[in-house]
Design a protein around this motif. Structure first.
Motif, PDB file in Angstrom:
ATOM      1  N   ALA A   1      30.104  38.885  52.410  1.00 59.59           N
ATOM      2  CA  ALA A   1      29.652  39.437  51.335  1.00 59.59           C
ATOM      3  C   ALA A   1      29.086  38.786  50.182  1.00 59.59           C
ATOM      4  O   ALA A   1      28.701  39.246  49.285  1.00 59.59           O
ATOM      5  N   GLY A   2      29.069  37.461  50.528  1.00 59.80           N
ATOM      6  CA  GLY A   2      28.628  36.385  49.686  1.00 59.80           C
ATOM      7  C   GLY A   2      29.534  35.989  48.563  1.00 59.80           C
ATOM      8  O   GLY A   2      30.999  36.369  48.843  1.00 59.80           O
ATOM      9  N   ALA A   3      29.291  35.331  47.508  1.00 56.41           N
ATOM     10  CA  ALA A   3      30.301  35.023  46.620  1.00 56.41           C
ATOM     11  C   ALA A   3      30.843  36.269  45.776  1.00 56.41           C
ATOM     12  O   ALA A   3      30.309  37.125  45.784  1.00 56.41           O
ATOM     13  N   PRO A   4      32.139  35.961  45.542  1.00 55.92           N
ATOM     14  CA  PRO A   4      32.870  37.363  44.576  1.00 55.92           C
ATOM     15  C   PRO A   4      32.001  37.324  43.406  1.00 55.92           C
ATOM     16  O   PRO A   4      31.618  36.335  42.863  1.00 55.92           O
ATOM     17  N   PRO A   5      32.141  38.496  42.757  1.00 56.20           N
ATOM     18  CA  PRO A   5      31.611  38.683  41.262  1.00 56.20           C
ATOM     19  C   PRO A   5      32.506  37.938  40.400  1.00 56.20           C
ATOM     20  O   PRO A   5      33.631  37.562  40.591  1.00 56.20           O
ATOM     21  N   ALA A   6      31.905  38.011  39.172  1.00 56.08           N
ATOM     22  CA  ALA A   6      32.697  37.373  37.869  1.00 56.08           C
ATOM     23  C   ALA A   6      33.943  38.253  37.863  1.00 56.08           C
ATOM     24  O   ALA A   6      34.030  39.459  38.124  1.00 56.08           O
ATOM     25  N   GLN A   7      34.935  37.561  37.282  1.00 62.28           N
ATOM     26  CA  GLN A   7      36.296  38.239  37.087  1.00 62.28           C
ATOM     27  C   GLN A   7      36.640  38.225  35.648  1.00 62.28           C
ATOM     28  O   GLN A   7      36.605  37.184  35.152  1.00 62.28           O
ATOM     29  N   GLU A   8      37.522  39.140  35.316  1.00 59.90           N
ATOM     30  CA  GLU A   8      38.176  39.322  34.059  1.00 59.90           C
ATOM     31  C   GLU A   8      39.478  39.613  34.124  1.00 59.90           C
ATOM     32  O   GLU A   8      39.813  40.573  34.850  1.00 59.90           O
ATOM     33  N   VAL A   9      40.426  38.909  33.805  1.00 56.96           N
ATOM     34  CA  VAL A   9      41.845  39.026  33.929  1.00 56.96           C
ATOM     35  C   VAL A   9      42.420  39.448  32.320  1.00 56.96           C
ATOM     36  O   VAL A   9      42.111  38.800  31.409  1.00 56.96           O
ATOM     37  N   ILE A  10      42.925  40.863  32.295  1.00 54.17           N
ATOM     38  CA  ILE A  10      43.565  41.312  30.825  1.00 54.17           C
ATOM     39  C   ILE A  10      45.085  41.449  31.247  1.00 54.17           C
ATOM     40  O   ILE A  10      45.641  41.818  32.266  1.00 54.17           O
ATOM     41  N   LEU A  11      45.833  40.661  30.255  1.00 55.77           N
ATOM     42  CA  LEU A  11      47.237  40.621  30.413  1.00 55.77           C
ATOM     43  C   LEU A  11      47.721  41.592  29.462  1.00 55.77           C
ATOM     44  O   LEU A  11      47.292  41.498  28.290  1.00 55.77           O
TER      45      LEU A  11
ATOM     46  N   ARG B   1      58.873  40.341  35.254  1.00 56.21           N
ATOM     47  CA  ARG B   1      58.497  40.204  36.543  1.00 56.21           C
ATOM     48  C   ARG B   1      57.231  41.510  36.753  1.00 56.21           C
ATOM     49  O   ARG B   1      56.946  42.091  35.886  1.00 56.21           O
ATOM     50  N   LEU B   2      56.254  41.254  37.533  1.00 57.19           N
ATOM     51  CA  LEU B   2      55.018  42.009  37.478  1.00 57.19           C
ATOM     52  C   LEU B   2      55.476  43.076  37.958  1.00 57.19           C
ATOM     53  O   LEU B   2      56.220  43.541  39.043  1.00 57.19           O
ATOM     54  N   GLN B   3      55.052  44.443  37.260  1.00 55.75           N
ATOM     55  CA  GLN B   3      55.493  45.777  37.789  1.00 55.75           C
ATOM     56  C   GLN B   3      54.138  46.512  38.031  1.00 55.75           C
ATOM     57  O   GLN B   3      54.221  47.572  39.179  1.00 55.75           O
ATOM     58  N   GLY B   4      53.033  46.021  37.962  1.00 53.00           N
ATOM     59  CA  GLY B   4      51.779  46.733  38.409  1.00 53.00           C
ATOM     60  C   GLY B   4      50.332  45.816  37.849  1.00 53.00           C
ATOM     61  O   GLY B   4      50.404  44.947  37.169  1.00 53.00           O
ATOM     62  N   VAL B   5      49.417  46.171  38.670  1.00 48.77           N
ATOM     63  CA  VAL B   5      48.068  45.467  38.398  1.00 48.77           C
ATOM     64  C   VAL B   5      47.242  46.731  38.792  1.00 48.77           C
ATOM     65  O   VAL B   5      47.141  47.617  39.546  1.00 48.77           O
ATOM     66  N   LYS B   6      46.094  46.884  37.984  1.00 52.91           N
ATOM     67  CA  LYS B   6      45.042  47.631  38.022  1.00 52.91           C
ATOM     68  C   LYS B   6      43.923  47.015  38.208  1.00 52.91           C
ATOM     69  O   LYS B   6      43.427  46.023  37.502  1.00 52.91           O
ATOM     70  N   LEU B   7      43.290  47.222  39.198  1.00 54.57           N
ATOM     71  CA  LEU B   7      41.988  46.440  39.640  1.00 54.57           C
ATOM     72  C   LEU B   7      40.691  47.624  39.645  1.00 54.57           C
ATOM     73  O   LEU B   7      40.809  48.692  39.844  1.00 54.57           O
ATOM     74  N   SER B   8      39.581  47.050  39.122  1.00 49.85           N
ATOM     75  CA  SER B   8      38.424  47.732  38.878  1.00 49.85           C
ATOM     76  C   SER B   8      37.139  47.003  39.250  1.00 49.85           C
ATOM     77  O   SER B   8      37.040  45.600  38.794  1.00 49.85           O
ATOM     78  N   ALA B   9      36.298  47.483  39.676  1.00 52.00           N
ATOM     79  CA  ALA B   9      34.909  46.780  40.084  1.00 52.00           C
ATOM     80  C   ALA B   9      33.710  47.760  39.243  1.00 52.00           C
ATOM     81  O   ALA B   9      33.680  48.814  39.253  1.00 52.00           O
ATOM     82  N   PHE B  10      32.866  46.894  38.504  1.00 54.44           N
ATOM     83  CA  PHE B  10      31.628  47.519  38.028  1.00 54.44           C
ATOM     84  C   PHE B  10      30.473  47.027  38.587  1.00 54.44           C
ATOM     85  O   PHE B  10      30.283  46.011  38.916  1.00 54.44           O
ATOM     86  N   ASP B  11      29.416  47.910  38.332  1.00 55.85           N
ATOM     87  CA  ASP B  11      28.105  47.548  38.617  1.00 55.85           C
ATOM     88  C   ASP B  11      27.283  47.063  37.764  1.00 55.85           C
ATOM     89  O   ASP B  11      27.999  46.616  36.621  1.00 55.85           O
ATOM     90  N   SER B  12      25.889  46.635  37.924  1.00 50.54           N
ATOM     91  CA  SER B  12      25.118  45.713  36.978  1.00 50.54           C
ATOM     92  C   SER B  12      25.018  46.575  35.652  1.00 50.54           C
ATOM     93  O   SER B  12      24.616  46.150  34.636  1.00 50.54           O
ATOM     94  N   ARG B  13      25.223  47.620  35.489  1.00 51.81           N
ATOM     95  CA  ARG B  13      25.226  48.667  34.463  1.00 51.81           C
ATOM     96  C   ARG B  13      26.412  49.004  33.682  1.00 51.81           C
ATOM     97  O   ARG B  13      26.462  49.534  32.505  1.00 51.81           O
ATOM     98  N   GLY B  14      27.344  48.279  34.133  1.00 54.06           N
ATOM     99  CA  GLY B  14      28.607  48.292  33.611  1.00 54.06           C
ATOM    100  C   GLY B  14      29.481  49.720  33.785  1.00 54.06           C
ATOM    101  O   GLY B  14      30.660  49.898  33.215  1.00 54.06           O
ATOM    102  N   ARG B  15      29.047  50.439  34.860  1.00 54.45           N
ATOM    103  CA  ARG B  15      29.726  51.627  35.443  1.00 54.45           C
ATOM    104  C   ARG B  15      30.804  51.191  36.258  1.00 54.45           C
ATOM    105  O   ARG B  15      30.658  50.274  37.105  1.00 54.45           O
ATOM    106  N   ALA B  16      32.009  52.009  36.263  1.00 57.31           N
ATOM    107  CA  ALA B  16      33.112  51.803  37.064  1.00 57.31           C
ATOM    108  C   ALA B  16      32.715  52.250  38.538  1.00 57.31           C
ATOM    109  O   ALA B  16      32.262  53.302  38.754  1.00 57.31           O
TER     110      ALA B  16
END
Length: 120
Positions: A62-72, A78-93
């Motif tokens: 799929a090529g290089a992975p997109p830019a990533q942003e991590v929010i703490l 300990r880790l209880q959960g993680v939410k992962l989201s992907a966005f398109d070029s217009r900022g839509r989820a």
């Protein structure tokens, strides 16, 4: 340096792999230009491990992975959960997934899989 066998890092890695597979299954890999990971709460290890986990989970064809942003959300504990989201070029989820982790590093989706609104 983080311990790759730390349960929090294992959980993040497993969540990232499931998320990348979901994007591929819904044919959204090429549309994703930004990935966002929100950690609830976490220690340092999984915070630094999430970038690596997302990059490693991204399919090579799929090529290089997109830019990533991590929010703490809240440091410590300990880790209880993680939410992962992907966005398109217009900022839509494109896709959002919530994962819960246990003390051993196992993860499960916290909600039924679904595409983000507007991409069904």
């Amino acid at each position: 340096m983080t311990d790759p066998d730390d349960p929090a890092n294992l959980a993040v890695r497993r969540a990232a792999q499931d998320f990348a597979r979901s994007l591929a299954r819904h044919e959204m890999l090429s549309q994703a230009v930004r990935l966002e990971a929100t950690l609830y709460p976490t220690g340092e290890g999984s915070l630094f491990g999430v970038d690596r986990a997302l990059a490693e989970a991204w399919p090579r064809d799929a090529g290089a992975p997109p830019a990533q942003e991590v929010i703490l959300v809240r440091a410590g504990g300990r880790l209880q959960g993680v939410k992962l989201s992907a966005f398109d070029s217009r900022g839509r989820a494109l896709l959002r997934r919530h994962y819960m982790a246990d003390a051993a590093g196992a993860v499960e989706r916290a909600e039924p899989p679904r595409k983000a609104v507007g991409h069904e």
